[in-house]
Design an enzyme around this catalytic site. Structure first.
Site, PDB file in Angstrom:
ATOM      1  CG  HIS A 180     -33.326  24.053  12.619  1.00  0.00           C
ATOM      2  ND1 HIS A 180     -32.793  23.235  13.220  1.00  0.00           N
ATOM      3  CD2 HIS A 180     -34.583  24.661  12.662  1.00  0.00           C
ATOM      4  CE1 HIS A 180     -33.156  23.478  14.765  1.00  0.00           C
ATOM      5  NE2 HIS A 180     -34.226  24.251  14.151  1.00  0.00           N
ATOM      6  CG  ASP A 203     -40.000  29.345  12.160  1.00  0.00           C
ATOM      7  OD1 ASP A 203     -41.090  28.863  12.940  1.00  0.00           O
ATOM      8  OD2 ASP A 203     -38.635  29.529  12.761  1.00  0.00           O
ATOM      9  CG  HIS A 220     -34.552  31.800  18.183  1.00  0.00           C
ATOM     10  ND1 HIS A 220     -35.286  29.901  18.434  1.00  0.00           N
ATOM     11  CD2 HIS A 220     -34.257  30.976  19.902  1.00  0.00           C
ATOM     12  CE1 HIS A 220     -35.276  30.117  19.178  1.00  0.00           C
ATOM     13  NE2 HIS A 220     -35.013  29.717  20.376  1.00  0.00           N
TER      14      HIS A 220
HETATM   15  N1  CMC Z   1     -30.573  31.040   3.170  1.00  0.00           N
HETATM   16  C1  CMC Z   1     -28.942  31.248   2.157  1.00  0.00           C
HETATM   17  N2  CMC Z   1     -28.650  30.615   2.506  1.00  0.00           N
HETATM   18  C2  CMC Z   1     -28.093  29.831   4.002  1.00  0.00           C
HETATM   19  C3  CMC Z   1     -29.585  30.018   4.869  1.00  0.00           C
HETATM   20  C4  CMC Z   1     -30.659  30.929   4.413  1.00  0.00           C
HETATM   21  N3  CMC Z   1     -32.043  30.214   4.967  1.00  0.00           N
HETATM   22  N4  CMC Z   1     -29.093  29.023   5.408  1.00  0.00           N
HETATM   23  C5  CMC Z   1     -28.340  28.537   5.966  1.00  0.00           C
HETATM   24  N5  CMC Z   1     -26.946  29.324   4.418  1.00  0.00           N
HETATM   25  C6  CMC Z   1     -25.728  29.028   4.074  1.00  0.00           C
HETATM   26  C7  CMC Z   1     -24.334  29.749   4.085  1.00  0.00           C
HETATM   27  O1  CMC Z   1     -24.836  30.660   3.531  1.00  0.00           O
HETATM   28  C8  CMC Z   1     -23.622  28.791   4.378  1.00  0.00           C
HETATM   29  O2  CMC Z   1     -23.500  28.829   3.032  1.00  0.00           O
HETATM   30  P1  CMC Z   1     -21.435  28.653   2.353  1.00  0.00           P
HETATM   31  O3  CMC Z   1     -21.045  26.961   3.605  1.00  0.00           O
HETATM   32  O4  CMC Z   1     -21.428  28.722   1.011  1.00  0.00           O
HETATM   33  O5  CMC Z   1     -21.014  29.102   3.586  1.00  0.00           O
HETATM   34  C9  CMC Z   1     -24.369  27.545   4.566  1.00  0.00           C
HETATM   35  O6  CMC Z   1     -26.045  27.591   4.363  1.00  0.00           O
HETATM   36  C10 CMC Z   1     -24.919  27.018   6.051  1.00  0.00           C
HETATM   37  O7  CMC Z   1     -24.711  27.969   6.798  1.00  0.00           O
HETATM   38  P2  CMC Z   1     -24.464  28.151   8.897  1.00  0.00           P
HETATM   39  O8  CMC Z   1     -24.514  29.800   9.256  1.00  0.00           O
HETATM   40  O9  CMC Z   1     -23.224  28.140   8.687  1.00  0.00           O
HETATM   41  O10 CMC Z   1     -25.796  27.733   9.311  1.00  0.00           O
HETATM   42  P3  CMC Z   1     -26.241  27.958  10.735  1.00  0.00           P
HETATM   43  O11 CMC Z   1     -26.572  26.168  11.380  1.00  0.00           O
HETATM   44  O12 CMC Z   1     -25.627  28.448  11.741  1.00  0.00           O
HETATM   45  O13 CMC Z   1     -27.410  28.552  10.896  1.00  0.00           O
HETATM   46  C11 CMC Z   1     -29.022  29.273  10.338  1.00  0.00           C
HETATM   47  C12 CMC Z   1     -28.632  28.121  10.718  1.00  0.00           C
HETATM   48  C13 CMC Z   1     -31.326  28.540  11.119  1.00  0.00           C
HETATM   49  C14 CMC Z   1     -29.408  30.427  11.519  1.00  0.00           C
HETATM   50  C15 CMC Z   1     -30.083  29.716   9.076  1.00  0.00           C
HETATM   51  O14 CMC Z   1     -30.158  27.950   8.145  1.00  0.00           O
HETATM   52  C16 CMC Z   1     -30.767  30.677   8.408  1.00  0.00           C
HETATM   53  O15 CMC Z   1     -30.576  31.769   9.158  1.00  0.00           O
HETATM   54  N6  CMC Z   1     -31.739  30.753   8.448  1.00  0.00           N
HETATM   55  C17 CMC Z   1     -32.817  31.747   7.793  1.00  0.00           C
HETATM   56  C18 CMC Z   1     -33.512  32.061   9.433  1.00  0.00           C
HETATM   57  C19 CMC Z   1     -34.136  31.169   9.587  1.00  0.00           C
HETATM   58  O16 CMC Z   1     -35.242  30.353   9.196  1.00  0.00           O
HETATM   59  N7  CMC Z   1     -34.033  30.421  10.747  1.00  0.00           N
HETATM   60  C20 CMC Z   1     -35.395  29.763  11.756  1.00  0.00           C
HETATM   61  C21 CMC Z   1     -34.031  28.395  12.411  1.00  0.00           C
HETATM   62  S1  CMC Z   1     -36.005  27.542  12.654  1.00  0.00           S
HETATM   63  C22 CMC Z   1     -36.475  28.196  14.634  1.00  0.00           C
HETATM   64  C23 CMC Z   1     -35.819  27.414  15.519  1.00  0.00           C
HETATM   65  O17 CMC Z   1     -36.050  26.597  16.075  1.00  0.00           O
HETATM   66  O18 CMC Z   1     -35.546  28.388  16.574  1.00  0.00           O
END
Ligand code: CMC
Length: 427
Positions: free
Chosen positions: A304, A362, A265
């Site tokens: 995101h 971010d 987050h």
């Molecule tokens: N790098 C590499 N792969 C990723 C990333 C990433 N940053 N984010 C998602 N993926 C992949 C993930 O491995 C999955 O792949 P597969 O379909 O092969 O299993 C796919 O993309 C979907 O991922 P998810 O985990 O289901 O996506 P989510 O919506 O649950 O996660 C997130 C969202 C923000 C937690 C994630 O993208 C992440 O960990 N990003 C890095 C941390 C980050 O930058 N966070 C800031 C968010 S913005 C600030 C806010 O609004 O709070």
């Protein structure tokens, strides 16, 4: 037009569930009577399909990459408004007229000092404490200092507490930084703007004059605007859940700060800079990207939960990032070159394109904050400062709702069924 969905459950009568329509966004199926009618719960860990409340504050369309505060597109606010005006908008629902704007700014700036005894509170922390650890503690402790604004059933108390939070959070944030650096605290200067005053409290020293650079003040003010609210994200939902029990607003904001601290987050921009340090230089990017694709780690600052298109805040922040790097002559610094190389590769690589992983706010805000001379450990503190108005606006909306109930999710229990206690000598 009112609509229903009909749910057919084996061996039970068909269940009619009303469909509710908002101004924008998907319709929602009202399942409030679902348990009573079916003796079943719904299951939605991570709330990916669940609207947890009704709200009039912020709207996001993740597919279209839209973000509106009270109906106003974030691009217009970032371009034409300032942070305090945006605070007014979020809190009260309308943009202030000139008189209201002046009165609100004056009133917030008159409340920027904290109780002198609060400054002593810091001495209990180790100098190497993470500033977020101090923020959680000190903001929670505000309830001990401002006991005249804790009655959540009194509209005046609520208003005073809200204004105090917005006014004092930059002072506390700057104190966390100054304490960790062993520097004396700076008292606020109320003739400066909200954001220039924050920079003064962060960077002025008693031994030299400090003149905030207007380009950098504007960049930081934009960061504040872009982070001011983001509907029902994890920390805002935490504030609402904490507040639903009747807890005081200072305790609720402290809970929101604790939630924001996590790397998925608010900790993401801090994680971006740590990642850049780990990669080290442009030559190591290919190997790093291979590790991302093998899912050994994630590319921080990308992806995101809601935006499956460009995060609209990221587009604005990228522009601000270019302005700040140019103003400070940092375009050619190795770290910023590395960041731009990562961005370029990820925007064209099928792994990211297919998964709709775009840079989020971010990614760029970390780079801007770093260029402003703000240490990485303070990044989430800056996010918390900016988001305080969002948290307090949601808290305000929830408390003012006569139908508000304590938040109490249910569960799918998969632990042991009933069993009898076994004395220790028989185990
Ligand atoms: N790098 C590499 N792969 C990723 C990333 C990433 N940053 N984010 C998602 N993926 C992949 C993930 O491995 C999955 O792949 P597969 O379909 O092969 O299993 C796919 O993309 C979907 O991922 P998810 O985990 O289901 O996506 P989510 O919506 O649950 O996660 C997130 C969202 C923000 C937690 C994630 O993208 C992440 O960990 N990003 C890095 C941390 C980050 O930058 N966070 C800031 C968010 S913005 C600030 C806010 O609004 O709070």
């Amino acid at each position: 037009m009112s609509q229903n969905v009909t749910l057919n459950i084996q061996d039970k009568d068909a269940l009619e569930l009303p469909v509710l329509q908002g101004t924008l966004g998907p319709d929602v199926v009202d399942i409030r009577k679902f348990y009573a009618a079916t003796d079943m719960f719904t299951f939605d860990p991570g709330f990916t399909s669940t609207a947890s409340c009704e709200s009039k504050i912020t709207f996001i369309d993740g597919d279209k990459g839209q973000l509106y505060y009270r109906g106003y597109p974030i691009e217009q606010l970032a371009e034409e408004s300032d942070y305090l005006e945006t605070c007014y908008l979020l809190l009260y629902g309308e943009l202030p007229n000139a008189q209201e704007k002046k009165a609100f700014s004056g009133m917030i700036m008159r409340h920027t000092m904290v109780h002198e005894q609060l400054t002593w509170f810091f001495r209990g922390f180790r100098r190497d404490a993470h500033p977020m650890a101090m923020m959680v503690g000190v903001v929670g402790a505000l309830a001990a200092f401002y006991q005249d604004s804790l009655d959540i059933n009194d509209a005046d108390h609520r208003r005073v507490a809200e204004h105090r939070m917005i006014a004092k959070i930059p002072t506390i944030a700057a104190m966390c930084y100054r304490y960790s650096k062993g520097l004396p605290f700076n008292y606020p200067k109320n003739d400066l703007s909200y954001t220039a005053n924050f920079m003064h409290m962060m960077f002025a020293t008693p031994c030299a004059d400090y003149e905030p650079n207007p380009v950098l003040v504007r960049a930081l003010d934009r960061i504040f605007i872009l982070h001011a609210d983001h509907e029902q994200n994890a920390s805002t939902s935490t504030v609402r859940l904490a507040g639903s029990s009747g807890a005081n607003p200072f305790a609720c904001i402290s809970a929101g700060i604790a939630c924001l601290w996590g790397p998925a987050h608010g900790g993401a921009n801090e994680a971006v800079l740590k990642m850049l340090d780990e990669i080290g230089s442009v030559e190591n990017v290919a190997e790093f990207m291979q590790g991302v694709k093998e899912k050994r780690y994630r590319l921080m600052g990308f992806g995101h939960r809601v935006y499956k298109n460009m995060d609209p805040r990221a587009a604005i922040m990228k522009q601000t990032c270019d302005e700040v790097l140019a103003e400070l002559g940092l375009q050619d610094s190795p770290k910023f070159k590395l960041a731009m190389e990562l961005e370029k590769i990820a925007l064209n690589d099928p792994y990211f394109v297919e998964r709709k992983l775009y840079p989020n706010v971010d990614f760029y805000s970390g780079i801007v904050l770093s260029a402003l001379g703000i240490p990485v450990s303070m990044f989430t503190v800056i996010f918390a400062l900016a988001r305080t108005v969002g948290w307090i606006s949601h808290w305000h909306e929830m408390i003012a709702d006569p139908n508000q109930k304590i938040g109490r999710p249910r569960q799918l229990y998969t632990g042991e069924a009933r069993r009898d206690y076994v004395p220790v000598d028989k185990r």
